[in-house]
Every structure is written in C-alpha cells, then in structure tokens.
Design a protein around this motif. Structure first.
Motif, PDB file in Angstrom:
ATOM      1  N   ASN A   2       2.605  -2.878   8.299  1.00  0.00           N
ATOM      2  CA  ASN A   2       1.850  -2.011   7.337  1.00  0.00           C
ATOM      3  C   ASN A   2       0.558  -2.715   6.920  1.00  0.00           C
ATOM      4  O   ASN A   2       0.113  -3.686   7.197  1.00  0.00           O
ATOM      5  CB  ASN A   2       2.764  -2.417   5.992  1.00  0.00           C
ATOM      6  CG  ASN A   2       4.139  -1.647   5.840  1.00  0.00           C
ATOM      7  OD1 ASN A   2       4.368  -0.703   6.649  1.00  0.00           O
ATOM      8  ND2 ASN A   2       5.126  -2.069   5.131  1.00  0.00           N
ATOM      9  N   LEU A   4      -1.595  -3.331   3.655  1.00  0.00           N
ATOM     10  CA  LEU A   4      -1.580  -3.210   2.076  1.00  0.00           C
ATOM     11  C   LEU A   4      -2.923  -3.022   1.735  1.00  0.00           C
ATOM     12  O   LEU A   4      -3.613  -4.211   2.015  1.00  0.00           O
ATOM     13  CB  LEU A   4      -0.741  -4.530   1.633  1.00  0.00           C
ATOM     14  CG  LEU A   4       0.873  -4.562   2.322  1.00  0.00           C
ATOM     15  CD1 LEU A   4       1.217  -5.757   1.836  1.00  0.00           C
ATOM     16  CD2 LEU A   4       1.633  -3.290   1.880  1.00  0.00           C
ATOM     17  N   GLU A  48      -7.527  -5.506   2.396  1.00  0.00           N
ATOM     18  CA  GLU A  48      -6.742  -4.949   3.240  1.00  0.00           C
ATOM     19  C   GLU A  48      -5.947  -6.302   3.983  1.00  0.00           C
ATOM     20  O   GLU A  48      -6.479  -7.027   4.641  1.00  0.00           O
ATOM     21  CB  GLU A  48      -7.294  -4.126   4.038  1.00  0.00           C
ATOM     22  CG  GLU A  48      -6.331  -3.397   4.919  1.00  0.00           C
ATOM     23  CD  GLU A  48      -6.912  -2.255   5.997  1.00  0.00           C
ATOM     24  OE1 GLU A  48      -6.430  -1.821   6.602  1.00  0.00           O
ATOM     25  OE2 GLU A  48      -8.168  -2.361   5.837  1.00  0.00           O
ATOM     26  N   SER A  56       6.258  -7.258   3.711  1.00  0.00           N
ATOM     27  CA  SER A  56       5.627  -6.626   2.902  1.00  0.00           C
ATOM     28  C   SER A  56       6.219  -6.720   1.540  1.00  0.00           C
ATOM     29  O   SER A  56       5.422  -7.212   0.790  1.00  0.00           O
ATOM     30  CB  SER A  56       5.545  -5.087   3.375  1.00  0.00           C
ATOM     31  OG  SER A  56       4.901  -4.854   4.275  1.00  0.00           O
ATOM     32  N   LEU A  72      -2.605  -4.181  -7.957  1.00  0.00           N
ATOM     33  CA  LEU A  72      -1.854  -3.011  -7.773  1.00  0.00           C
ATOM     34  C   LEU A  72      -1.892  -3.016  -6.012  1.00  0.00           C
ATOM     35  O   LEU A  72      -2.886  -3.230  -5.509  1.00  0.00           O
ATOM     36  CB  LEU A  72      -2.928  -2.032  -8.201  1.00  0.00           C
ATOM     37  CG  LEU A  72      -2.449  -0.536  -7.922  1.00  0.00           C
ATOM     38  CD1 LEU A  72      -0.987  -0.088  -8.666  1.00  0.00           C
ATOM     39  CD2 LEU A  72      -3.615   0.636  -8.475  1.00  0.00           C
ATOM     40  N   VAL A  73      -0.905  -2.599  -5.649  1.00  0.00           N
ATOM     41  CA  VAL A  73      -0.690  -2.636  -3.973  1.00  0.00           C
ATOM     42  C   VAL A  73      -0.383  -1.207  -3.482  1.00  0.00           C
ATOM     43  O   VAL A  73       0.682  -0.564  -4.205  1.00  0.00           O
ATOM     44  CB  VAL A  73       0.473  -3.705  -3.525  1.00  0.00           C
ATOM     45  CG1 VAL A  73       0.426  -3.515  -2.116  1.00  0.00           C
ATOM     46  CG2 VAL A  73       0.127  -4.959  -4.188  1.00  0.00           C
ATOM     47  N   GLU A  74      -0.965  -0.803  -2.715  1.00  0.00           N
ATOM     48  CA  GLU A  74      -0.644   0.551  -1.783  1.00  0.00           C
ATOM     49  C   GLU A  74      -0.546   0.270  -0.437  1.00  0.00           C
ATOM     50  O   GLU A  74      -1.338  -0.489   0.124  1.00  0.00           O
ATOM     51  CB  GLU A  74      -1.809   1.720  -2.358  1.00  0.00           C
ATOM     52  CG  GLU A  74      -1.920   2.021  -3.542  1.00  0.00           C
ATOM     53  CD  GLU A  74      -0.686   3.016  -3.989  1.00  0.00           C
ATOM     54  OE1 GLU A  74       0.060   3.545  -3.352  1.00  0.00           O
ATOM     55  OE2 GLU A  74      -0.610   2.881  -5.302  1.00  0.00           O
ATOM     56  N   THR A  75       0.161   1.246   0.156  1.00  0.00           N
ATOM     57  CA  THR A  75       0.349   0.859   1.555  1.00  0.00           C
ATOM     58  C   THR A  75      -0.474   2.176   2.360  1.00  0.00           C
ATOM     59  O   THR A  75      -0.119   3.379   1.792  1.00  0.00           O
ATOM     60  CB  THR A  75       1.730   1.177   2.236  1.00  0.00           C
ATOM     61  OG1 THR A  75       2.704   0.172   1.379  1.00  0.00           O
ATOM     62  CG2 THR A  75       2.169   0.972   3.553  1.00  0.00           C
ATOM     63  N   ALA A  76      -1.227   1.572   3.013  1.00  0.00           N
ATOM     64  CA  ALA A  76      -2.305   2.687   3.545  1.00  0.00           C
ATOM     65  C   ALA A  76      -1.862   3.282   4.828  1.00  0.00           C
ATOM     66  O   ALA A  76      -1.108   3.020   5.372  1.00  0.00           O
ATOM     67  CB  ALA A  76      -3.499   1.861   4.118  1.00  0.00           C
ATOM     68  N   ASN A  77      -2.111   4.547   4.793  1.00  0.00           N
ATOM     69  CA  ASN A  77      -1.935   5.593   6.119  1.00  0.00           C
ATOM     70  C   ASN A  77      -3.095   5.030   7.229  1.00  0.00           C
ATOM     71  O   ASN A  77      -4.136   5.497   6.917  1.00  0.00           O
ATOM     72  CB  ASN A  77      -2.152   7.160   5.640  1.00  0.00           C
ATOM     73  CG  ASN A  77      -1.881   8.029   6.782  1.00  0.00           C
ATOM     74  OD1 ASN A  77      -1.980   7.396   7.915  1.00  0.00           O
ATOM     75  ND2 ASN A  77      -1.994   9.134   6.480  1.00  0.00           N
TER      76      ASN A  77
END
Length: 165
Positions: A2, A4, A48, A56, A72-77
């Motif tokens: 992942n 992040l 990142e 994760s 704030l956490v997002e999983t990147a494409n």
C-alpha cells in the motif's frame, strides 16, 4: 504493498519527525516522499509511505494515537499515469490579497493541473515592499505551455514568470 498518503498537523515539539520515522520503521514502512513545514507554532506535512498491506492498519492506528497529532490517511492508487508534460514555474509579484486564486484560476482555465505549490513572502531589496514568490509544478499539454505563461503574465504588470522543464 500500500502507498499511504498522510497529511498531518501538530503543535510543534522537538522529536516529532523522529517519532514518525520510528513508527514507520516499526511497521516496516518505507518513507517515500514528503513535504514538512513549521508554520506559526505548528508542524505540518504530507508524506507518502509504502507499507505492506498487512501492516497498514496497525501503522495508521499508531499514528492516530500520537498525542495532539491530527492526521488524515488515504490509500493511493499507484496505477495513475502521467500524460502531460510537467513544467516548473517560478512566480514573483507584489503581494496582494487573492493572488493565489488568480494564479490557480489561470492554470485551471488553461488546462493545467497544479501538482505542487510552494509559496513565500519576502521583502523587495530596495523598496522593502512585500513580494509574493512561488514555485509551481504544473502538468500541462506540451502545446499549451506558451499560452499558459502568456495568460499568467497578463494577470498583472508586476508578475514575473520564469519557466523550466
């Protein structure tokens, strides 16, 4: 694996980056890219982190448990592709309210995508007047670069635009 994307803000204190690096390391994460800044008593940033999928959730939980640390956490494409040319513009103008809105609007209306913006205020050497300075990375179709620069330069007589690739 992942990727992040973590954005955060915290009151500034010594050792904060070391704390983040230790947590990432404890979860076998790899610190990829970041932009970290001290701003008026706060420390903020975006980073990142590449981490195994099974690590994760624990990594995120540990980050969110840091006292006085908002994130704030997002999983990147990671399959996104780049189709436009990236250019770097260095902008200098007399500072005024709304200058970032004016610049971002021109970039948008000329078909550009603002990828990165780093701005600051400095005093002009001889007058002491406050200058707005920015370095912007923009994705734009190669045949639109000149049109974009012309549109930016037409915003104001005092706006200087230097371009590099």
């Amino acid at each position: 694996m992942n990727h992040l994307i973590i954005s955060f803000i915290s009151p500034d204190r010594p050792g904060l980056v070391d704390t983040l690096a230790n947590i990432i390391s404890q979860h076998q994460g790899n610190w990829q890219t970041s932009s970290l800044h001290y701003l008026s008593g706060y420390f903020s940033g975006v980073m990142e982190i590449a981490v195994a999928s099974e690590q994760s959730e624990q990594l995120i939980d540990k980050l969110q448990s840091i006292p006085d640390f908002k994130c704030l956490v997002e999983t990147a494409n990671t399959k996104a592709t780049e189709t436009d040319a990236n250019i770097i513009l260095e902008l200098t103008a007399n500072d005024r309210t709304g200058i970032v809105q004016e610049i971002s609007s021109v970039i948008h209306h000329q078909g550009g995508n603002l990828l990165k913006l780093v701005s600051s205020h400095d005093s002009a050497p001889h007058s002491g007047q406050t200058l707005f300075k920015a370095k912007a990375t923009i994705a734009v179709a190669g045949n639109s670069v000149e049109k974009l620069v012309d549109a930016l330069e037409s915003l104001a007589d005092d706006l200087m635009v230097d371009i590099s690739h």
